[in-house]
Design a protein around this motif. Structure first.
Motif, PDB file in Angstrom:
ATOM      1  N   ALA A  78      -3.876   2.734  -7.570  1.00 35.32           N
ATOM      2  CA  ALA A  78      -4.858   1.782  -6.707  1.00 35.32           C
ATOM      3  C   ALA A  78      -5.772   2.811  -6.061  1.00 35.32           C
ATOM      4  O   ALA A  78      -5.614   3.889  -5.676  1.00 35.32           O
ATOM      5  CB  ALA A  78      -4.254   1.024  -5.722  1.00 35.32           C
ATOM      6  N   ASN A  90       2.975   1.572  -3.214  1.00 33.28           N
ATOM      7  CA  ASN A  90       2.067   2.013  -4.453  1.00 33.28           C
ATOM      8  C   ASN A  90       1.718   3.564  -4.365  1.00 33.28           C
ATOM      9  O   ASN A  90       1.185   4.224  -5.522  1.00 33.28           O
ATOM     10  CB  ASN A  90       0.758   1.258  -4.662  1.00 33.28           C
ATOM     11  N   HIS A 136       0.910  -1.225  -0.066  1.00 31.07           N
ATOM     12  CA  HIS A 136       0.125   0.059   0.009  1.00 31.07           C
ATOM     13  C   HIS A 136       0.785   1.340   0.065  1.00 31.07           C
ATOM     14  O   HIS A 136       0.695   2.251  -0.781  1.00 31.07           O
ATOM     15  CB  HIS A 136      -0.913   0.297   1.287  1.00 31.07           C
TER      16      HIS A 136
END
Length: 278
Positions: A63, A36, A33
């Motif tokens: 994302a 990204n 997480h």
């Protein structure tokens, strides 16, 4: 035994021990997480918008947890950077992350010929508020031509596949007066325009109403600013928990609700030391 020889032997034994054991190098990898979302994305769609950071995120390139769901951007036709507010599309002209100001324009007025008659934007119950540089004008659609009127500026637009005479009015009372001069008239009571652009019409430095409309308007956003600042101070990057529908803090080890754990940096340095060997 000489003390220096003993210390040297101990160091050599430690190195041999480390070299003979395989430690999980996943320890030295950042949480996906964080990885990204930690680097800002340079977004270009028809024109350069600069680095995209939270709360914005670009569909198809990032994302969804990298940004707030109401701040999704996407590229349409390779030339329009789009944000949707209450299911209506707006082209993004400019983003200023420092002042948290977004300049947008309704897609209705973008066609070069016969623009679609503009509708009032819907900003209530959204994270967006008009800036002080926005003036609320009115638009009157009529079925007849009206002679020059102070405070009203003529243009043409289409509605329901019909071409209408239209007037951008500086206030609602002027718009109502224009409507009274024709048998048919529709008033769009609140349409935001940039104050400098409207002043250009008033002082005669600008005569093209369509171009004034195409400059759009400014809004200022808010999106959990306090939580985001606390997160960044703790070494994380802001993100969004799509399960709980709340902002969160993306950290090197894992996401947290508000800020990164103070225990993690030392653990990260130790794991980095191990991975330097292996």
């Amino acid at each position: 035994m000489h003390p220096n020889f003993s210390q040297s032997s101990l160091l050599i034994s430690l190195i041999l021990f480390l070299l003979s054991h395989h430690f999980p190098c996943s320890l030295c990898l950042d949480d996906f997480h964080y990885s990204n979302c930690t680097s800002p994305l340079e977004f270009e769609c028809g024109h350069e918008l600069g680095n995209i950071e939270y709360p914005f995120w670009v569909y198809g390139h990032q994302a969804e947890y990298c940004g707030h769901p109401l701040f999704k951007l996407y590229c349409e036709g390779g030339e329009h950077a789009i944000i949707e507010i209450k299911s209506r599309k707006y082209k993004v002209l400019y983003i200023n992350p420092e002042s948290q100001i977004l300049q947008i324009v309704t897609m209705d007025v973008l066609p070069k010929e016969h623009i679609v008659c503009p509708q009032s934007p819907l900003m209530d119950s959204t994270p967006f508020n008009y800036t002080p540089y926005v003036e609320m004008a009115a638009v009157t659609l009529t079925n007849c031509s009206i002679d020059d009127h102070p405070g009203a500026y003529h243009f043409s637009c289409t509605m329901n596949n019909r071409l209408h005479e239209a007037y951008l009015a500086t206030n609602l009372s002027v718009a109502k007066e224009l409507r009274s001069r024709c048998k048919y008239g529709v008033i769009i009571s609140k349409f935001p325009v940039l104050l400098p652009e409207l002043e250009g019409l008033l002082n005669g430095s600008s005569y093209d109403v369509e171009e004034v409309l195409r400059e759009g308007f400014e809004v200022q956003w808010t999106a959990d600013n306090a939580i985001c600042k606390e997160c960044v101070r703790s070494g994380g990057t802001c993100g969004y928990d799509t399960t709980s529908n709340k902002s969160c803090c993306l950290c090197r080890d894992k996401p947290y609700p508000n800020k990164c754990s103070s225990m993690y940096p030392s653990a990260f340095l130790f794991s980095s030391f191990l991975c330097w060997f292996f």
